[in-house]
Motif scaffolding. Structure first.
Motif, mmCIF file in Angstrom:
data_model
loop_
_atom_site.group_PDB
_atom_site.id
_atom_site.type_symbol
_atom_site.label_atom_id
_atom_site.label_comp_id
_atom_site.label_asym_id
_atom_site.label_seq_id
_atom_site.Cartn_x
_atom_site.Cartn_y
_atom_site.Cartn_z
ATOM 1 N N ASN A 145 0.843 -1.195 0.000
ATOM 2 C CA ASN A 145 0.000 0.000 0.000
ATOM 3 C C ASN A 145 0.880 1.248 0.000
ATOM 4 O O ASN A 145 2.029 1.220 0.436
ATOM 5 C CB ASN A 145 -0.924 0.003 1.214
ATOM 6 C CG ASN A 145 -1.956 -1.091 1.128
ATOM 7 O OD1 ASN A 145 -2.573 -1.293 0.091
ATOM 8 N ND2 ASN A 145 -2.133 -1.813 2.222
ATOM 9 N N ALA A 175 0.811 3.911 1.846
ATOM 10 C CA ALA A 175 1.202 4.461 3.152
ATOM 11 C C ALA A 175 2.494 3.824 3.664
ATOM 12 O O ALA A 175 3.403 4.525 4.115
ATOM 13 C CB ALA A 175 0.076 4.286 4.166
ATOM 14 N N GLU A 176 2.593 2.501 3.592
ATOM 15 C CA GLU A 176 3.825 1.855 4.067
ATOM 16 C C GLU A 176 4.988 2.097 3.103
ATOM 17 O O GLU A 176 6.129 2.257 3.526
ATOM 18 C CB GLU A 176 3.647 0.366 4.356
ATOM 19 C CG GLU A 176 2.921 -0.423 3.323
ATOM 20 C CD GLU A 176 1.445 -0.611 3.612
ATOM 21 O OE1 GLU A 176 0.805 0.267 4.232
ATOM 22 O OE2 GLU A 176 0.909 -1.661 3.205
ATOM 23 N N THR A 236 6.299 5.502 3.908
ATOM 24 C CA THR A 236 7.069 5.469 5.149
ATOM 25 C C THR A 236 8.447 4.859 4.916
ATOM 26 O O THR A 236 9.464 5.401 5.377
ATOM 27 C CB THR A 236 6.306 4.679 6.232
ATOM 28 O OG1 THR A 236 4.984 5.223 6.365
ATOM 29 C CG2 THR A 236 7.025 4.729 7.568
ATOM 30 N N ASP A 244 -0.213 10.221 4.712
ATOM 31 C CA ASP A 244 -0.216 8.888 4.107
ATOM 32 C C ASP A 244 1.030 8.127 4.540
ATOM 33 O O ASP A 244 1.972 7.937 3.775
ATOM 34 C CB ASP A 244 -0.280 9.007 2.584
ATOM 35 C CG ASP A 244 -0.546 7.675 1.895
ATOM 36 O OD1 ASP A 244 -1.181 6.796 2.513
ATOM 37 O OD2 ASP A 244 -0.110 7.515 0.734
ATOM 38 N N MET A 245 1.039 7.730 5.808
ATOM 39 C CA MET A 245 2.164 6.997 6.402
ATOM 40 C C MET A 245 1.608 5.839 7.232
ATOM 41 O O MET A 245 0.533 5.959 7.821
ATOM 42 C CB MET A 245 2.986 7.898 7.337
ATOM 43 C CG MET A 245 3.666 9.065 6.680
ATOM 44 S SD MET A 245 5.267 8.564 6.028
ATOM 45 C CE MET A 245 5.788 10.099 5.285
ATOM 46 N N ASN A 246 2.354 4.736 7.273
ATOM 47 C CA ASN A 246 1.972 3.594 8.097
ATOM 48 C C ASN A 246 3.250 2.940 8.616
ATOM 49 O O ASN A 246 3.793 2.021 8.000
ATOM 50 C CB ASN A 246 1.128 2.604 7.298
ATOM 51 C CG ASN A 246 0.575 1.478 8.161
ATOM 52 O OD1 ASN A 246 1.080 1.194 9.240
ATOM 53 N ND2 ASN A 246 -0.464 0.827 7.669
ATOM 54 N N MET A 270 3.239 -1.029 9.488
ATOM 55 C CA MET A 270 3.343 -1.889 8.305
ATOM 56 C C MET A 270 4.715 -1.773 7.655
ATOM 57 O O MET A 270 5.244 -2.760 7.127
ATOM 58 C CB MET A 270 2.250 -1.559 7.286
ATOM 59 C CG MET A 270 0.931 -2.255 7.570
ATOM 60 S SD MET A 270 1.058 -4.057 7.709
ATOM 61 C CE MET A 270 1.518 -4.511 6.051
#
Length: 159
Positions: free
Chosen positions: A48, A50-51, A54, A129-131, A134
């Motif tokens: 995804n 977001a990950e 990151t 939009d960061m995770n 994950m």
């Protein structure tokens, strides 16, 4: 129109690994582009955004601050297909040359806790939009499934 080199790799056979994608001469400098393939294309789910975002922030920060590779890092960023990343380094390298660096970088990402560098409205165009959890997980998975026991089948593109 002629296919670019990266579209000539058999993505059905391609597995997660560290591959030299291309080498280019810019002025008097050789630039090595690496394909850091974290998921099996067309076989397992893509990452995804977001990950990936990151991982990109953490890896770019790690690489640009690295005592040996900081000055050699040209670019680190995501593949559009969301199966991995590109790393461009100044110099002539083989895939195996950077495995220790990749282990160090992915351990940094796996173990990172706290505020993601550059994850603020002032510093990033899409900071929400960061995770991190994950990103930590995917880095650990790549280390365990690929980097810690990598061999030529994950260092040289399949024929």
């Amino acid at each position: 129109m002629e296919k670019i080199t990266s579209f000539t790799i058999d993505h059905i056979k391609l597995q997660p690994g560290v591959y030299v994608s291309r080498k280019d001469t810019v002025g008097s400098e050789l630039i090595t582009t690496f394909d850091l393939r974290m998921t099996s294309p067309n076989e397992e789910p893509v990452m995804n955004t977001a990950e990936m975002h990151t991982i990109e922030h953490l890896a770019a920060t790690f690489l640009r601050n690295h005592p040996v590779y900081g000055g050699k890092t040209i670019y680190f960023g995501p593949m559009g297909c969301r199966t991995g990343f590109y790393l461009l380094l100044a110099g002539d390298y083989a895939s195996k040359d950077i495995v220790p660096l990749m282990i160090e970088m992915y351990e940094f990402i796996r173990d990172f806790a706290g505020d993601v560098p550059g994850a603020s409205a002032k510093d990033c165009g899409n900071y929400l939009d960061m995770n991190l959890p994950m990103a930590n997980y995917l880095a650990g998975r790549f280390l365990d499934h690929v980097l810690y026991h990598i061999d030529d089948s994950r260092l040289i593109y399949p024929q």
